[in-house]
Structure formats: structure tokens, C-alpha cells
Design a protein around this motif. Structure first.
Motif, PDB file in Angstrom:
ATOM      1  N   PRO A   1      14.462  15.990   6.928  1.00  0.00           N
ATOM      2  CA  PRO A   1      15.367  15.782   5.775  1.00  0.00           C
ATOM      3  C   PRO A   1      16.803  16.250   5.998  1.00  0.00           C
ATOM      4  CG  PRO A   1      13.812  17.558   5.331  1.00  0.00           C
ATOM      5  CD  PRO A   1      13.490  17.056   6.700  1.00  0.00           C
TER       6      PRO A   1
ATOM      7  N   GLY B   1      10.040   2.617   4.625  1.00  0.00           N
ATOM      8  CA  GLY B   1      10.131   4.044   4.336  1.00  0.00           C
ATOM      9  C   GLY B   1       9.537   4.915   5.424  1.00  0.00           C
ATOM     10  N   ASP B   2       8.915   6.016   4.998  1.00  0.00           N
ATOM     11  CA  ASP B   2       8.375   6.984   5.958  1.00  0.00           C
ATOM     12  C   ASP B   2       7.265   6.387   6.823  1.00  0.00           C
ATOM     13  OD1 ASP B   2      10.131   8.858   5.053  1.00  0.00           O
ATOM     14  OD2 ASP B   2       8.634  10.303   4.373  1.00  0.00           O
TER      15      ASP B   2
ATOM     16  N   ILE C   1       7.956  20.524   8.112  1.00  0.00           N
ATOM     17  CA  ILE C   1       8.820  19.366   8.334  1.00  0.00           C
ATOM     18  C   ILE C   1       8.434  18.626   9.630  1.00  0.00           C
ATOM     19  CG2 ILE C   1      11.204  18.591   8.672  1.00  0.00           C
ATOM     20  CD1 ILE C   1      10.540  19.669   5.817  1.00  0.00           C
TER      21      ILE C   1
ATOM     22  N   VAL D   1       0.875  -1.186   0.000  1.00  0.00           N
ATOM     23  CA  VAL D   1       0.000   0.000   0.000  1.00  0.00           C
ATOM     24  C   VAL D   1       0.905   1.226   0.000  1.00  0.00           C
ATOM     25  CG1 VAL D   1      -1.682   1.315   1.337  1.00  0.00           C
ATOM     26  CG2 VAL D   1      -1.923  -1.162   1.109  1.00  0.00           C
TER      27      VAL D   1
ATOM     28  N   GLY E   1       9.567   4.336  -1.698  1.00  0.00           N
ATOM     29  CA  GLY E   1       9.705   3.151  -0.851  1.00  0.00           C
ATOM     30  C   GLY E   1       8.892   1.979  -1.388  1.00  0.00           C
ATOM     31  N   GLY E   2       7.627   2.217  -1.722  1.00  0.00           N
ATOM     32  CA  GLY E   2       6.756   1.137  -2.207  1.00  0.00           C
ATOM     33  C   GLY E   2       7.223   0.597  -3.556  1.00  0.00           C
TER      34      GLY E   2
ATOM     35  N   ARG F   1      -2.935   5.543  -3.773  1.00  0.00           N
ATOM     36  CA  ARG F   1      -4.234   6.227  -3.609  1.00  0.00           C
ATOM     37  C   ARG F   1      -4.499   7.294  -4.672  1.00  0.00           C
ATOM     38  NH1 ARG F   1      -2.936  10.194   1.513  1.00  0.00           N
ATOM     39  NH2 ARG F   1      -1.224  11.167   0.427  1.00  0.00           N
TER      40      ARG F   1
ATOM     41  N   GLY G   1       2.571   3.925  -3.362  1.00  0.00           N
ATOM     42  CA  GLY G   1       3.446   3.844  -4.548  1.00  0.00           C
ATOM     43  C   GLY G   1       4.423   4.997  -4.606  1.00  0.00           C
ATOM     44  N   GLY G   2       5.024   5.352  -3.465  1.00  0.00           N
ATOM     45  CA  GLY G   2       6.125   6.323  -3.458  1.00  0.00           C
ATOM     46  C   GLY G   2       7.435   5.595  -3.738  1.00  0.00           C
TER      47      GLY G   2
ATOM     48  N   PHE H   1      -0.592  -0.635  -4.555  1.00  0.00           N
ATOM     49  CA  PHE H   1      -1.842   0.140  -4.570  1.00  0.00           C
ATOM     50  C   PHE H   1      -1.527   1.566  -4.162  1.00  0.00           C
ATOM     51  CE2 PHE H   1      -2.742  -4.256  -3.612  1.00  0.00           C
ATOM     52  CZ  PHE H   1      -3.698  -4.561  -4.582  1.00  0.00           C
TER      53      PHE H   1
ATOM     54  N   GLY I   1      19.356  14.103   4.563  1.00  0.00           N
ATOM     55  CA  GLY I   1      19.059  13.692   3.182  1.00  0.00           C
ATOM     56  C   GLY I   1      18.967  12.178   3.074  1.00  0.00           C
ATOM     57  N   GLN I   2      18.313  11.537   4.063  1.00  0.00           N
ATOM     58  CA  GLN I   2      18.340  10.075   4.111  1.00  0.00           C
ATOM     59  C   GLN I   2      16.968   9.395   4.067  1.00  0.00           C
ATOM     60  OE1 GLN I   2      20.576   7.296   4.354  1.00  0.00           O
ATOM     61  NE2 GLN I   2      21.780   8.755   3.191  1.00  0.00           N
ATOM     62  N   GLY I   3      15.873  10.165   4.034  1.00  0.00           N
ATOM     63  CA  GLY I   3      14.543   9.536   4.090  1.00  0.00           C
ATOM     64  C   GLY I   3      14.318   8.538   2.963  1.00  0.00           C
TER      65      GLY I   3
ATOM     66  N   ILE J   1      18.817  14.016  -3.080  1.00  0.00           N
ATOM     67  CA  ILE J   1      20.176  13.484  -3.110  1.00  0.00           C
ATOM     68  C   ILE J   1      20.090  12.022  -2.717  1.00  0.00           C
ATOM     69  CG2 ILE J   1      22.423  13.539  -1.952  1.00  0.00           C
ATOM     70  CD1 ILE J   1      22.259  16.503  -1.831  1.00  0.00           C
TER      71      ILE J   1
ATOM     72  N   ASP K   1       2.979   3.673   2.926  1.00  0.00           N
ATOM     73  CA  ASP K   1       2.067   4.797   2.693  1.00  0.00           C
ATOM     74  C   ASP K   1       2.469   6.064   3.439  1.00  0.00           C
ATOM     75  OD1 ASP K   1       1.444   3.171   4.863  1.00  0.00           O
ATOM     76  OD2 ASP K   1      -0.712   3.485   4.749  1.00  0.00           O
TER      77      ASP K   1
HETATM   78  C1  LIG Z   1      12.083  18.987   1.992  1.00  0.00           C
HETATM   79  C2  LIG Z   1      12.445  17.536   1.872  1.00  0.00           C
HETATM   80  C3  LIG Z   1      13.665  17.173   1.284  1.00  0.00           C
HETATM   81  C4  LIG Z   1      14.048  15.829   1.225  1.00  0.00           C
HETATM   82  N1  LIG Z   1      15.248  15.512   0.659  1.00  0.00           N
HETATM   83  C5  LIG Z   1      15.651  14.209   0.649  1.00  0.00           C
HETATM   84  C6  LIG Z   1      16.911  13.836   0.059  1.00  0.00           C
HETATM   85  O1  LIG Z   1      17.655  14.676  -0.477  1.00  0.00           O
HETATM   86  N2  LIG Z   1      17.270  12.520   0.085  1.00  0.00           N
HETATM   87  C7  LIG Z   1      16.478  11.560   0.639  1.00  0.00           C
HETATM   88  O2  LIG Z   1      16.862  10.387   0.649  1.00  0.00           O
HETATM   89  N3  LIG Z   1      15.270  11.885   1.189  1.00  0.00           N
HETATM   90  C8  LIG Z   1      14.845  13.172   1.202  1.00  0.00           C
HETATM   91  N4  LIG Z   1      13.621  13.500   1.721  1.00  0.00           N
HETATM   92  C9  LIG Z   1      12.787  12.431   2.325  1.00  0.00           C
HETATM   93  C10 LIG Z   1      12.020  11.665   1.275  1.00  0.00           C
HETATM   94  O3  LIG Z   1      11.278  12.537   0.474  1.00  0.00           O
HETATM   95  C11 LIG Z   1      11.063  10.673   1.950  1.00  0.00           C
HETATM   96  O4  LIG Z   1      11.697  10.037   3.022  1.00  0.00           O
HETATM   97  C12 LIG Z   1      10.645   9.613   0.927  1.00  0.00           C
HETATM   98  O5  LIG Z   1       9.938  10.221  -0.115  1.00  0.00           O
HETATM   99  C13 LIG Z   1       9.775   8.560   1.611  1.00  0.00           C
HETATM  100  O6  LIG Z   1       9.269   7.696   0.631  1.00  0.00           O
HETATM  101  P1  LIG Z   1       8.026   6.762   0.953  1.00  0.00           P
HETATM  102  O7  LIG Z   1       7.754   6.004  -0.294  1.00  0.00           O
HETATM  103  O8  LIG Z   1       8.285   6.010   2.208  1.00  0.00           O
HETATM  104  O9  LIG Z   1       6.841   7.759   1.304  1.00  0.00           O
HETATM  105  P2  LIG Z   1       6.101   8.806   0.352  1.00  0.00           P
HETATM  106  O10 LIG Z   1       7.046   9.428  -0.589  1.00  0.00           O
HETATM  107  O11 LIG Z   1       5.323   9.701   1.256  1.00  0.00           O
HETATM  108  O12 LIG Z   1       5.110   7.913  -0.500  1.00  0.00           O
HETATM  109  C14 LIG Z   1       3.931   7.372   0.071  1.00  0.00           C
HETATM  110  C15 LIG Z   1       2.986   7.036  -1.068  1.00  0.00           C
HETATM  111  O13 LIG Z   1       1.858   6.362  -0.515  1.00  0.00           O
HETATM  112  C16 LIG Z   1       0.666   6.940  -1.029  1.00  0.00           C
HETATM  113  N5  LIG Z   1      -0.358   6.731  -0.001  1.00  0.00           N
HETATM  114  C17 LIG Z   1      -0.515   7.385   1.172  1.00  0.00           C
HETATM  115  N6  LIG Z   1      -1.553   6.901   1.861  1.00  0.00           N
HETATM  116  C18 LIG Z   1      -2.077   5.913   1.111  1.00  0.00           C
HETATM  117  C19 LIG Z   1      -3.171   5.021   1.282  1.00  0.00           C
HETATM  118  N7  LIG Z   1      -3.926   5.072   2.361  1.00  0.00           N
HETATM  119  N8  LIG Z   1      -3.432   4.113   0.308  1.00  0.00           N
HETATM  120  C20 LIG Z   1      -2.660   4.055  -0.830  1.00  0.00           C
HETATM  121  N9  LIG Z   1      -1.621   4.886  -1.050  1.00  0.00           N
HETATM  122  C21 LIG Z   1      -1.321   5.795  -0.088  1.00  0.00           C
HETATM  123  C22 LIG Z   1       1.017   8.392  -1.294  1.00  0.00           C
HETATM  124  O14 LIG Z   1       0.163   8.988  -2.247  1.00  0.00           O
HETATM  125  C23 LIG Z   1       2.458   8.261  -1.793  1.00  0.00           C
HETATM  126  O15 LIG Z   1       2.517   8.036  -3.184  1.00  0.00           O
HETATM  127  C24 LIG Z   1      13.192  14.832   1.759  1.00  0.00           C
HETATM  128  C25 LIG Z   1      11.965  15.185   2.314  1.00  0.00           C
HETATM  129  C26 LIG Z   1      11.590  16.523   2.369  1.00  0.00           C
HETATM  130  C27 LIG Z   1      10.266  16.883   2.989  1.00  0.00           C
END
Ligand SMILES: Cc1cc2nc3c(=O)[nH]c(=O)nc-3n(C[C@H](O)[C@H](O)[C@H](O)COP(=O)(O)OP(=O)(O)OC[C@H]3O[C@@H](n4cnc5c(N)ncnc54)[C@H](O)[C@@H]3O)c2cc1C
Length: 392
Positions: A301, A293-294, A275, A17, A22-23, A42, A19-20, A40, A304-306, A54, A164
Motif C-alpha cells: 500500500p 484489482g488485487d 503486507i 467472482v 474492484g468487483g 464469498r 465483491g470488493g 458472487f 496508496g494505489q491498490g 485515499i 477475488d
Molecule cells: C494497510 C492497507 C492500506 C491500503 N490503503 C490504500 C489506499 O489508501 N488507497 C488505495 O487505493 N488502496 C489501498 N490499499 C489497497 C486496497 O485495499 C486493495 O488494493 C483493494 O481493496 C483491492 O480491491 P479488490 O476488490 O481487488 O480486492 P479485495 O478488496 O481483496 O476484495 C476481494 C473480494 O473477493 C472476495 N472473495 C475472495 N475470494 C473469493 C472467492 N473464492 N469467491 C467469492 N468471493 C471471494 C472477498 O471476500 C472480497 O470481498 C490498502 C491496502 C492495505 C493492506
């Protein structure tokens, strides 16, 4: 309990669940091991907006091992040095990044987030991805896991990955709902075409002022991504058209090219994000359900590791599934391999943000003097810690 005799990557269906990055990275790592995977997301469509990211060597290595070296090569800009500067532009720290990266046999790159996401979607193939599917909850038993969606649809699988993001519903069901922790600052980000000479085009810098920061990340195709950060109350907003003016005012006394880069950016393409992070969890898996992931370890941030940590999760989760004889121990093994390191990233990132956003002029002066006098081996040690994952 689950039935171990049925476990085999080729007979499993994994539900993801979210598609960022991480997914999608997790889905690709699973596919590599022959695990059938459905993602999946949203939103109806992947948005073209976004900013720069980065990717440090730890993530670059993991992406290569997932088989995405070519995908990354096509969109990434290599970074060879990294500077921390004072508001006037003096270099406080010149990180010997290239040598350190080479010692780990890797590199540091910058990508446009939307381009990375699009490249991951393309590598995954449309058949594995369903959009407009908002997950709202799940049930699990010995036979499997069932995910419920806002549309009323339910999908059955063998394991569930919550990818997600910061406001994860899968996490809330696993560990209970809690509000994220506001860091006390907001970030504006933009991408624009901007001329840089060859050396500048491979150097990223971050500039620390008093309660404010500015940073520049060169991207491919003559573009740069910038960010500006300021201490503000949570939820504060300008009228959309005024955000650019606000940033121009914020960086008006910063060294060049801060003001010129912001001025060159289309006002409608400037993103503003408050933030947040969440205090670390002691566990993020239960039975057939885990997080990446998150959703698992949202962090500020500052390091720069999220996204990098999300990519590490993806690789090690797939490896744990491949090398285990059943799902529940595999998820426990993944969590054990990842949780200490990811939680430490959350904490260090939070602490670094607090120091970076110091506002008092004396505090800032002392901070900058200490930074200038600190031997570079201290910063190299931190970089080595970031690079030194179990991925090799
Ligand atoms: C200002 C800023 C700068 C950053 N710079 C960096 C960097 O330089 N390097 C780095 O490594 N990281 C950086 N990060 C962190 C990075 O952006 C996040 O850690 C990363 O995007 C996390 O990915 P994710 O797939 O876990 O979550 P997300 O990117 O949040 O993706 C989650 C996905 O799940 C979907 N979703 C949410 N809820 C649901 C649901 N209920 N059902 C279905 N889908 C759902 C969302 O639409 C989204 O597509 C930065 C963050 C910020 C805010």
C-alpha cells in the motif's frame, strides 16, 4: 473459438467472482454499458469493519466516468495537501497536491472503505449481487464459461472476471498457485473521532522513522483514519487486547498527534494486516476469463494505489468490451491497456516500501536529508505519473 456474431453488450452475461471494490466497480461500469452482470461474494454479509482509503485523482476520475460522482461526493472528505514527515514531525516533503490535481481536473479524497463498499452495493442493486457464494473454479469453451461454487452450484455466463483479491482462486487456475511475497512489515489501522483544525482536516501526512511509520488520513464526519507500520516477522501476532499497547509503544516517540489518536481508538476496532504483493504477471487473461484489482496485480500500500488501480481496471475493462466486436479480443485489449502501468505500480510501491522501512539510523538520516533536499518537482513528477492514466 467464440462466435463473434453473438457479441453485443446487451446480450452478454458477465460473471464476477469477488465483491470488493474492484468487483463492485467493475459491475457498475458494466451496467452502465448495458452488460448484464452478476457478482458472487464469498462472505455472507459485507462487513462493517474497515479503515480509510485515499483515492487519488486517477480513481476519482474513473469513478466519475462510471457515473458515481454523487455516490463519492456523499461519503468523501477532500484532501488538499500531503506531507511526508520525520519521526520528530519536521516536514520533509510538502507535496503541492492541489495545484497538480487541478491541472488534471481532478481531486484527491479520503473515504471509509466500508462506506465506499456499501455505497457501491447500493448503486448496484441487490439483484446483481449474491453473497455466500465462494467460487472454487471454472471451465470455459467456445460457448461460454461456467463457474463452480463451494455449495455445489454452477453458474453459466459469457465471460468471467476474477476480482477475488490477493488469494484469488481464479488467478491460481489461470496462472498456477504461488504464495504471495511478504514485504517484511505489518500494518495496524484504526478509525476514531478526533478533533482537527480546518487545515489539518484537509491534510494527510505520513511519518517515516527507523523501521516504522505512522500516517493520518482525515475522513468525513470528524473522524480520522491512522496507520502504523513496523518491520516484523511474517505472521507474528499479539493477543488481541495487546495490539493497541503495541502500537502505543511503537508511536510513543513519534510527533503528535500520533499517540493521542491511537489512544483515542477503541482497541477492538484496530486491524492488523501483514503486507504482501505478488511479482507482476506477463499476462492475466485467457480466452473469456480475466482479472481485476488485487487478483491481477496485488501491490503493497505504499503508493496508496491498490484500490485506485482496481477502479482503473473496472473502467477500462468496460470500455474495451463496449468498443470491441467480440469478447476475447476485448479482454486482450483491456489487458494490453492496463498491464504495463499496473505492474509498474506494483514495482514502485515495493521499492518505496523498502526505503520507507529502512531501519539503520545512518540510513534513515541520509534518507531524510535527501528527501528534504529533493526539489518538489521530483515528487510532482511521480504524482503526475499516477494521475496520468488513459481515462482522461
Ligand atoms: C494497510 C492497507 C492500506 C491500503 N490503503 C490504500 C489506499 O489508501 N488507497 C488505495 O487505493 N488502496 C489501498 N490499499 C489497497 C486496497 O485495499 C486493495 O488494493 C483493494 O481493496 C483491492 O480491491 P479488490 O476488490 O481487488 O480486492 P479485495 O478488496 O481483496 O476484495 C476481494 C473480494 O473477493 C472476495 N472473495 C475472495 N475470494 C473469493 C472467492 N473464492 N469467491 C467469492 N468471493 C471471494 C472477498 O471476500 C472480497 O470481498 C490498502 C491496502 C492495505 C493492506
Amino acid at each position: 473459438m467464440e462466435r463473434p456474431q453473438e457479441f453485443s453488450p446487451s446480450t452478454m452475461t458477465a460473471l464476477i467472482v469477488g465483491g470488493g471494490i474492484g468487483g463492485l466497480a467493475t459491475a457498475l461500469a458494466f451496467q452502465r454499458h448495458g452488460i448484464k452482470t452478476l457478482v458472487f461474494e464469498r462472505t455472507q454479509q459485507f462487513r462493517e469493519v474497515g479503515s480509510g482509503l485515499i483515492l487519488a485523482g486517477n480513481a476519482v476520475n474513473a469513478l466519475h466516468k462510471i457515473g458515481l460522482a454523487d455516490v463519492l461526493h456523499a461519503i468523501a472528505a477532500p484532501l488538499r495537501s500531503s506531507h511526508l514527515r520525520s519521526w520528530r514531525g519536521n516536514v520533509l516533503v510538502d507535496l503541492p497536491m492541489q495545484e497538480t490535481m487541478q491541472r488534471f481536473g481532478t481531486s484527491m479524497v479520503a473515504v471509509h472503505r466500508a462506506e465506499l463498499q456499501a455505497a457501491l452495493v447500493q448503486a448496484l442493486g441487490k439483484g446483481s449481487l449474491r453473497t455466500n457464494m465462494q467460487g472454487i473454479g471454472f471451465e470455459q469453451d467456445e460457448q461460454g464459461v461456467r463457474v463452480r461454487f463451494a455449495s455445489g452450484e454452477e453458474v453459466q455466463g459469457d465471460l468471467l472476471i476474477g476480482a477475488d483479491g490477493l488469494h484469488s482462486v481464479i488467478r491460481s487456475q489461470l496462472v498456477g498457485y504461488a504464495s504471495p511475497r511478504y514485504a517484511g512489515y505489518t500494518a495496524w489501522r484504526g478509525v476514531t473521532g478526533f478533533p482537527l483544525d480546518q487545515r489539518e482536516a484537509q491534510t494527510t501526512f505520513e511519518t517515516w522513522g527507523a523501521g516504522k511509520r505512522f500516517g493520518l488520513i482525515p475522513l468525513s464526519q470528524g473522524r480520522v483514519c491512522w496507520f502504523a507500520v513496523a518491520n516484523v516477522p511474517e505472521g507474528e501476532r499479539e493477543e488481541e487486547t495487546m495490539e493497541k499497547q503495541r502500537v502505543l509503544h511503537l508511536v510513543s516517540s513519534c510527533h503528535e498527534p500520533a499517540w493521542a489518536v491511537v489512544e483515542a481508538t477503541d482497541a477492538s476496532a484496530i486491524l492488523r494486516t501483514d503486507i504482501y504483493d505478488r511479482p507482476p504477471l506477463s499476462s492475466w487473461s485467457q480466452g473469456r476469463v480475466t482479472l481485476v484489482g488485487d487478483a491481477a496485480h496485488p501491490m503493497t500500500p505504499n503508493l496508496g494505489q491498490g484500490a485506485c488501480q482496481a477502479i482503473e481496471d473496472a473502467f477500462l475493462l468496460a470500455e474495451s468490451l463496449k468498443s470491441s466486436s467480440s469478447i476475447v479480443p476485448a479482454l486482450q485489449c483491456y489487458e494490453a491497456r492496463r498491464i504495463t502501468r499496473a505492474n509498474a505500480m506494483v514495482q514502485r510501491s515495493w521499492q518505496q516500501g523498502r526505503i520507507a522501512q529502512w531501519k539503520h539510523p545512518w540510513g534513515v538520516r541520509v534518507r531524510n536529508t535527501v528527501l528534504r533536499k529533493t526539489p518538489s518537482r521530483f515528487f510532482v513528477k511521480q504524482l503526475k505519473w499516477i494521475l496520468d492514466n488513459q481515462i482522461g
